[in-house]
Design an enzyme around this catalytic site. Structure first.
Site, PDB file in Angstrom:
ATOM      1  N   SER A  40      -0.559  -7.337  -6.351  1.00 56.20           N
ATOM      2  CA  SER A  40      -1.068  -6.273  -7.225  1.00 56.20           C
ATOM      3  C   SER A  40      -0.095  -5.107  -7.322  1.00 56.20           C
ATOM      4  O   SER A  40      -0.011  -4.452  -8.365  1.00 56.20           O
ATOM      5  CB  SER A  40      -2.423  -5.771  -6.713  1.00 56.20           C
ATOM      6  N   GLU A  61      -5.620   0.471   6.056  1.00 52.71           N
ATOM      7  CA  GLU A  61      -4.822   1.491   5.393  1.00 52.71           C
ATOM      8  C   GLU A  61      -4.475   2.664   6.303  1.00 52.71           C
ATOM      9  O   GLU A  61      -3.354   3.197   6.248  1.00 52.71           O
ATOM     10  CB  GLU A  61      -5.545   2.002   4.147  1.00 52.71           C
ATOM     11  N   PHE A  86      -7.567   3.673  -2.271  1.00 55.75           N
ATOM     12  CA  PHE A  86      -7.371   3.429  -0.849  1.00 55.75           C
ATOM     13  C   PHE A  86      -6.185   4.225  -0.299  1.00 55.75           C
ATOM     14  O   PHE A  86      -6.080   4.426   0.914  1.00 55.75           O
ATOM     15  CB  PHE A  86      -7.151   1.937  -0.589  1.00 55.75           C
ATOM     16  N   HIS A 112      -3.139   1.261  -9.655  1.00 53.19           N
ATOM     17  CA  HIS A 112      -4.505   1.087 -10.179  1.00 53.19           C
ATOM     18  C   HIS A 112      -5.268   2.417 -10.202  1.00 53.19           C
ATOM     19  O   HIS A 112      -6.424   2.491  -9.815  1.00 53.19           O
ATOM     20  CB  HIS A 112      -5.258   0.042  -9.361  1.00 53.19           C
ATOM     21  N   ASP A 120     -13.049  -3.300 -12.645  1.00 48.44           N
ATOM     22  CA  ASP A 120     -13.436  -3.177 -11.236  1.00 48.44           C
ATOM     23  C   ASP A 120     -14.454  -2.063 -11.010  1.00 48.44           C
ATOM     24  O   ASP A 120     -15.107  -2.015  -9.975  1.00 48.44           O
ATOM     25  CB  ASP A 120     -12.210  -2.937 -10.354  1.00 48.44           C
ATOM     26  N   ARG A 170      -2.552   0.050 -13.669  1.00 47.16           N
ATOM     27  CA  ARG A 170      -2.707  -1.391 -13.767  1.00 47.16           C
ATOM     28  C   ARG A 170      -2.361  -1.990 -15.137  1.00 47.16           C
ATOM     29  O   ARG A 170      -1.683  -3.014 -15.196  1.00 47.16           O
ATOM     30  CB  ARG A 170      -4.149  -1.764 -13.416  1.00 47.16           C
TER      31      ARG A 170
END
Length: 317
Positions: A40, A61, A86, A112, A120, A170
């Site tokens: 990703s 993370e 995140f 993203h 999402d 993204r």
């Protein structure tokens, strides 16, 4: 109005991947850490060609941030990679204490971001991250607009001494900026105008360009500025432009609270009072949908920038 065209669309996360791979070839101190999202974040090329400098940290993370901070003590330049959500809210304490407070040379690569993460949904569509990161002392905050700019910003971030938050997205979007040109803290003038200043960042830069073309068809001259660095903000460029046009629109894929718009407002309040209109998400979470659907519903399109520009002009003097 200067006409901008594009021949292809690419996702900005691929620009990050390309920049990171280029750094792998030119700077042996650059290392990469990823929280189980290698594909990703487009970090595969770096991982494949420099496996001894790639560290898969898993879905951990906070540990990734602390490990990256420790690596800087040995002279490494770590890039941490995961989704923007995140990269910030989940690990804010670690960033504040281990990176920002200590001034560690960590580059936080946040993919993203914003609504255009799309389907999402709200839990992954972070819209408050710019505000969170710009409030941290020592933190540089960058939000890029296309593939070329993201690649160049990644390379520039490695050369910068200190913490960097690098925000990108993204979806595939138009590639329109020149290759290789990037200076942290230096705004890019895209079109000179006289009636209204449009200051845009990230994916909203292309919307601002389209808005400028629509306004030109109505005889309205828009000055369009690409603000890729939210902090430090190029206040000189903003004040020079607004001093000429007399009003400003800020456009961003972020909450009104805490984003580019508030930074510009603070600059104007201290230096030059002028009407300002905001194109941003208005104190709400997102939802599931395609990027185009969400941009339309939450008022982040070129047409929304046009409407804001007309409103700002109407408020002048």
């Amino acid at each position: 109005m200067k006409k901008y065209t594009y021949t292809e669309k690419k996702d900005t996360r691929s620009g990050f991947g390309a920049g990171l791979h280029e750094l792998g070839k030119t700077n042996e101190d650059v290392v990469a850490l990823c929280a189980d999202l290698t594909g990703s974040l487009k970090m595969d090329a770096f991982k494949n060609d420099f496996p001894e400098r790639f560290f898969q940290m898993g879905i951990a993370e906070a540990n990734m941030i602390n490990v990256a901070a420790g690596m800087t003590i040995g002279g490494k330049i770590p890039f941490t990679g995961t989704f923007a959500n995140f990269s910030t809210s989940r690990v804010y304490d670690q960033i504040r204490q281990s990176i920002a407070y200590s001034g560690k040379n960590v580059k936080i690569a946040a993919s993203h971001s914003g609504l255009t993460l799309g389907e999402d949904g709200a839990t992954h569509q972070v819209l408050e991250d710019i505000g969170m990161m710009k409030m941290l002392p020592n933190m540089t905050v960058i939000n890029t607009c296309d593939y070329n700019q993201t690649k160049a910003a990644t390379i520039a971030a490695a050369k910068h001494d200190g913490p960097v938050y690098l925000r990108f997205g993204r979806p595939s979007i138009p590639v329109f900026m020149p290759e290789g040109e990037f200076e942290i803290g230096k705004a890019v003038m895209l079109n000179e105008g006289t009636d209204v200043t449009i200051v845009a960042t990230g994916h909203l830069v292309w919307e601002a360009i389209q808005a400028g073309e629509k306004l030109a068809e109505e005889g309205i001259s828009a000055e369009i500025i690409n603000i890729h660095t939210i902090k430090p903000l190029d206040e000189e460029a903003i004040l020079k432009s607004v001093g000429k046009t007399g009003c400003v629109v800020t456009a961003e894929e972020h909450q009104i609270a805490g984003g580019l718009g508030e930074s510009v407002s603070a600059c104007l309040t201290r230096n030059l009072l002028a009407p300002q209109e905001f194109v941003a998400v208005n104190d709400t979470f997102g939802e599931s949908g395609t990027p185009a659907q969400l941009m339309e519903k939450y008022g982040l399109t070129a047409n929304d920038v046009v409407a804001a520009a007309k409103k700002a002009i109407a408020r002048k003097g």
